[in-house]
Design a protein around this motif. Structure first.
Motif, short mmCIF file in Angstrom:
data_model
loop_
_atom_site.label_atom_id
_atom_site.label_comp_id
_atom_site.label_asym_id
_atom_site.label_seq_id
_atom_site.Cartn_x
_atom_site.Cartn_y
_atom_site.Cartn_z
N LYS A 111 9.58 10.43 63.51
CA LYS A 111 8.38 9.78 62.98
C LYS A 111 8.06 10.30 61.58
N ILE A 112 8.17 11.62 61.41
CA ILE A 112 7.89 12.22 60.10
C ILE A 112 8.89 11.72 59.06
N MET A 113 10.17 11.71 59.42
CA MET A 113 11.20 11.25 58.49
C MET A 113 11.00 9.77 58.14
N PHE A 114 10.60 8.99 59.14
CA PHE A 114 10.32 7.58 58.89
C PHE A 114 9.20 7.43 57.87
N GLU A 115 8.14 8.19 58.04
CA GLU A 115 6.99 8.09 57.14
C GLU A 115 7.36 8.53 55.73
N VAL A 116 8.19 9.55 55.62
CA VAL A 116 8.62 10.03 54.30
C VAL A 116 9.45 8.95 53.60
N LYS A 117 10.41 8.37 54.32
CA LYS A 117 11.27 7.33 53.73
C LYS A 117 10.47 6.07 53.42
N LEU A 118 9.52 5.74 54.31
CA LEU A 118 8.67 4.57 54.07
C LEU A 118 7.87 4.74 52.78
N LYS A 119 7.35 5.94 52.59
CA LYS A 119 6.58 6.22 51.39
C LYS A 119 7.44 6.08 50.14
N GLU A 120 8.70 6.52 50.23
CA GLU A 120 9.61 6.43 49.09
C GLU A 120 9.91 4.97 48.76
N ILE A 121 10.19 4.17 49.79
CA ILE A 121 10.50 2.75 49.57
C ILE A 121 9.29 2.02 49.01
N LYS A 122 8.12 2.29 49.56
CA LYS A 122 6.90 1.63 49.08
C LYS A 122 6.63 1.99 47.63
N SER A 123 6.89 3.24 47.28
CA SER A 123 6.67 3.67 45.90
C SER A 123 7.61 2.93 44.95
N THR A 124 8.87 2.84 45.33
CA THR A 124 9.86 2.14 44.50
C THR A 124 9.49 0.66 44.35
N LEU A 125 9.15 0.03 45.46
CA LEU A 125 8.81 -1.39 45.44
C LEU A 125 7.56 -1.66 44.62
N THR A 126 6.57 -0.81 44.77
CA THR A 126 5.32 -0.98 44.01
C THR A 126 5.59 -0.92 42.51
N THR A 127 6.41 0.03 42.11
CA THR A 127 6.75 0.16 40.68
C THR A 127 7.45 -1.09 40.17
N MET A 128 8.39 -1.60 40.94
CA MET A 128 9.15 -2.78 40.51
C MET A 128 8.26 -4.02 40.44
N ILE A 129 7.31 -4.14 41.37
CA ILE A 129 6.39 -5.28 41.35
C ILE A 129 5.48 -5.19 40.13
N ASN A 130 4.95 -4.01 39.87
CA ASN A 130 4.05 -3.82 38.72
C ASN A 130 4.77 -4.06 37.40
N GLU A 131 6.07 -3.75 37.37
CA GLU A 131 6.84 -3.95 36.15
C GLU A 131 7.45 -5.35 36.08
N GLU A 132 7.14 -6.19 37.11
CA GLU A 132 7.63 -7.57 37.17
C GLU A 132 9.15 -7.64 37.04
N THR A 133 9.81 -6.79 37.79
CA THR A 133 11.27 -6.76 37.81
C THR A 133 11.80 -8.06 38.40
N GLU A 134 13.00 -8.46 37.95
CA GLU A 134 13.62 -9.68 38.50
C GLU A 134 13.69 -9.58 40.02
N ILE A 135 13.31 -10.65 40.69
CA ILE A 135 13.22 -10.63 42.15
C ILE A 135 14.56 -10.34 42.82
N SER A 136 15.66 -10.81 42.20
CA SER A 136 16.98 -10.54 42.77
C SER A 136 17.29 -9.04 42.76
N GLU A 137 16.90 -8.37 41.70
CA GLU A 137 17.11 -6.92 41.61
C GLU A 137 16.25 -6.18 42.63
N VAL A 138 15.03 -6.65 42.80
CA VAL A 138 14.13 -6.04 43.79
C VAL A 138 14.72 -6.16 45.19
N ILE A 139 15.21 -7.35 45.50
CA ILE A 139 15.79 -7.59 46.82
C ILE A 139 16.96 -6.65 47.08
N GLU A 140 17.87 -6.52 46.12
CA GLU A 140 19.04 -5.66 46.28
C GLU A 140 18.63 -4.20 46.45
#
Length: 412
Positions: A247-276
């Motif tokens: 559970k702890i490892m899941f939460e840590v990895k979830l936080k990392e993915i959410k952080s990466t995704l949030t940055t890409m959304i805010n920077e309006e990264t190409e959707i294909s790159e975000v998906i990959e």
């Protein structure tokens, strides 16, 4: 001859306070005195406690020495845990008893009673335990087990004021961890503590000791992986810790993915790159599909630029976000089960967030128009959906759209 009068001392006799001349004035004498109490009472801790209580020993000065006598039967050499060669010793110490709960618990209760009478001694207990735990390599395996059981029972019995950080932080010495000594000690500690306490109690203890997210720190660097942790604790019958760490490892990895995704959304990264990027991170983290859907929706809504109390602006912003990133949702909603999970997620957020309460039918319609949700999935939710949060009002709000879908289906 006449005898001369003998001279006398003049002045007034000063009455001095009576002092306890029997109290030892050095460490060795203090240690010998405590040892003698043990010997005189044959190691009976009830009798020892009474004798200690009625003695005039200077515990405030020699508190560390007192606990050395309790744990190892005599005082140690300065700066070490080695017994002092000179001086008295007794065979009734914690390390002299059996490595079993029934044998060690009386010592915990005896110390508890002593601390209630002399609460200032808690600092001395901390000092001695810290010294012993930092020096675990100099104890044999059986003695380390006794110390682990004692420590677990001390926390189970809520030994007066003993801070968890006193126990957990000294264990993290690199040489102790590398040799596997810490892992062996902490495993015995966990096993004993969980006999009478819940996993939540243990996690609370670890949090106070600032270790709740760092179970892997107890493992040698070569074995510091989730797989090694799962294998070890499963073998030791501590599967609840395996689940907790997952559970702890899941939460840590979830936080990392959410952080990466949030940055890409805010920077309006190409959707294909975000998906990959998200696909790769999800694959590396071995994320369940349902969790991915929940995470995507959370991040998209958190990235919306909300506008205070202006409901219309909030509605427009939310719908623009859904339209803009529908392709991202569509890439991961690959079957009806995942589409249904997305509807449940939207339903829950619209129910819990006042800004979105009236927006549920519009969001569902937008997701349908963007090919994220299939008609069959929407109808399944409408007829048999299991999430009850606001369901009655949301079903009513979605009724005109569902009616339109059903009519279109009949025409086809």
């Amino acid at each position: 001859m006449t005898s001369k009068e003998k001279p006398t001392l003049g002045g007034t006799r000063i009455k001095t306070r009576k002092r306890n001349i029997a109290a030892p004035l050095d460490t060795a004498s203090f240690s010998d005195a405590v040892v003698q109490i043990y010997l005189d009472n044959g190691g009976d801790l009830e009798l020892v406690a009474k004798s200690i209580e009625s003695s005039d020993l200077n515990f405030s000065r020699y508190g560390d020495t007192f606990f050395e006598v309790v744990f190892i039967g005599g005082r140690t050499q300065p700066g070490t845990i080695k017994p002092e060669e000179e001086g008295e010793r007794h065979p009734y110490s914690v390390l002299d008893c059996e490595a079993q709960r029934e044998a060690i618990l009386p010592y915990v209760l005896y110390i508890q009673k002593t601390l209630r009478r002399r609460p200032f001694l808690i600092k001395n207990l901390e000092n001695v335990m810290r010294k012993f735990l930092q020096s675990l390599e100099f104890f044999d395996e059986n003695e380390r087990k006794k110390l682990a059981i004692f420590t677990a029972l001390a926390f189970s019995q809520k030994l007066s004021g003993l801070p968890p950080e006193t126990v957990f932080q000294p264990l993290l010495k690199d040489n102790l961890v590398a040799k596997g000594i810490v892992l062996s000690f902490i495993t015995e500690f966990f096993k004993e503590y969980l006999k009478e306490n819940s996993l939540d109690d243990l996690i609370g203890l670890l949090k106070k000791g600032k270790m709740e997210d760092n179970l892997l720190d107890f493992f040698p660097s070569a074995k510091r992986s989730s797989e090694a942790l799962a294998e070890h604790f499963t073998k030791e019958g501590l599967t609840s810790l395996v689940t907790y760490n997952e559970k702890i490892m899941f939460e840590v990895k979830l936080k990392e993915i959410k952080s990466t995704l949030t940055t890409m959304i805010n920077e309006e990264t190409e959707i294909s790159e975000v998906i990959e990027t998200v696909k790769q991170q999800v694959k590396d983290a071995k994320f369940p599909d349902l969790e991915v859907i929940r995470m995507l929706w959370d991040v998209l809504m958190e990235a919306v630029q909300w506008s205070g109390k202006n409901q219309q602006q909030n509605s427009n912003s939310a719908l623009r976000q859904v339209k803009a990133w529908a392709g991202l949702l569509n890439a991961f909603c690959t079957n009806g089960r995942l589409e249904l999970e997305l509807i449940y997620k939207v339903q829950t957020q619209c129910y819990e967030d006042a800004k979105l309460m009236k927006l549920f039918p519009e969001i569902i319609r937008t997701l349908y128009d963007q090919d994220v949700l299939a008609e069959d999935t929407i109808l399944l939710w409408f007829r048999k959906g299991s999430n009850q949060k606001g369901r009655q009002s949301f079903v009513k709000a979605l009724e005109p759209f569902v009616k339109w879908l059903e009519e279109a289906e009949e025409e086809e």
